[in-house]
Design a protein around this motif. Structure first.
Motif: not given
Length: 287
Positions: A168-170, A279, A275, A141-142, A277, A161, A165-166
């Motif tokens: 937009s997330k990282r 996650e 994106n 998780s971020n 949703k 990645y 899980d691209n």
């Protein structure tokens, strides 16, 4: 090629949602490692939790002039290993048939939080002596990544990645890590093989991901999804190393042959706009 790090979980465990082969035999492992080394893949990623992966790498090193740089990971579940961290790492070096580790990582955030302060002074001493080059953490998780990046002793993070899980997330955690001079390795390039499954065979809780997988299939045909997935990750300038796991030497050859395929340049922006949703489903542990 130099970004590729060969993942070795397959050497010690039956791994992957699409793995129908099981663990490769010793001859196949030798072929995989020979081909990797000859093609300038210098790093292996392994872990205490990966079955007999250490032993199989060590057997290769014992019978070859090739020597890989090795990253391995502490796992609190391995109660059979020495509790003293110096003894533990020296045990690994003996099994792996190498003189030092490129990085000793904590396998997850919980192990990092529970054991880092306990091992910190010894790990820093091992680093000073050159027995380990870096201390790292494997994360998901971020929120946890941001917390770990507050520790200046951490020199390497590993995180998922891929096409879902691209960026937009990282992107934010990538930028923060780079600002702090922390090396970034990514895993789960193919999301454990989910990208290659026929949509009709995906059901249960993973069914909600079908709409995103369909978006990918609209961008490229089924035969090219492997190439797109690998090139997408390798093209990110913030990433220092990309974990790639294979079951056979032919898989490794095919994967390496498709890297740097410029025809996907125009597609990458479309990938970044996907994106997911849900996650929690980007983590195979929740499958």
């Amino acid at each position: 090629m130099r970004k590729i790090i060969l993942g070795t979980v397959q050497f010690g465990l039956d791994y992957g949602i699409n793995n129908k082969i099981g663990k490769p035999d010793n001859n196949e492992i030798k072929s995989i490692l020979d081909y990797a080394f000859d093609n300038k893949i210098n790093f292996l990623d392994t872990a205490e939790a990966y079955g007999d992966s250490h032993e199989r790498i060590g057997e290769y090193h014992a019978n070859s002039n090739n020597k890989f740089k090795v990253i391995t990971k502490f796992s609190s579940s391995r109660l059979d290993l020495p509790k003293n961290i110096s003894d533990r790492i020296n045990h690994h070096l003996k099994i792996l048939n190498i003189s030092n580790l490129y990085c000793y990582m904590f396998h997850n955030y919980d192990d990092f939080k529970n054991y880092f302060n306990l091992f910190k002074l010894e790990l820093l001493e091992l680093k000073r002596k050159g027995i380990i080059k870096k201390i790292g953490v494997s994360l998901h998780s971020n929120h946890n990544i941001n917390d770990v990046l507050e520790n200046r002793e951490i020199g390497l993070i590993q995180l998922p990645y891929n096409l879902l899980d691209n960026k937009s997330k990282r992107e934010n955690v990538f930028l923060k890590a780079k600002e702090k001079g922390v090396e970034i390795h990514t895993r789960s390039t193919f999301l454990q093989g989910l990208f290659f499954k026929d949509l009709d065979t995906i059901d249960g809780k993973l069914g909600v991901l079908k709409k995103y997988l369909l978006e990918l299939k609209r961008l490229v045909n089924k035969k090219e999804i492997n190439n797109l997935a690998l090139n997408y990750v390798c093209s990110n300038a913030n990433i220092d190393g990309v974990l790639l796991g294979v079951d056979t030497v032919s898989q490794l050859k095919n994967n390496l042959s498709c890297i740097n395929d410029n025809k996907f340049k125009g597609i990458i922006e479309n990938i970044d706009s996907i994106n997911v949703k849900e996650e929690n489903l980007l983590n195979p542990a929740n499958w």
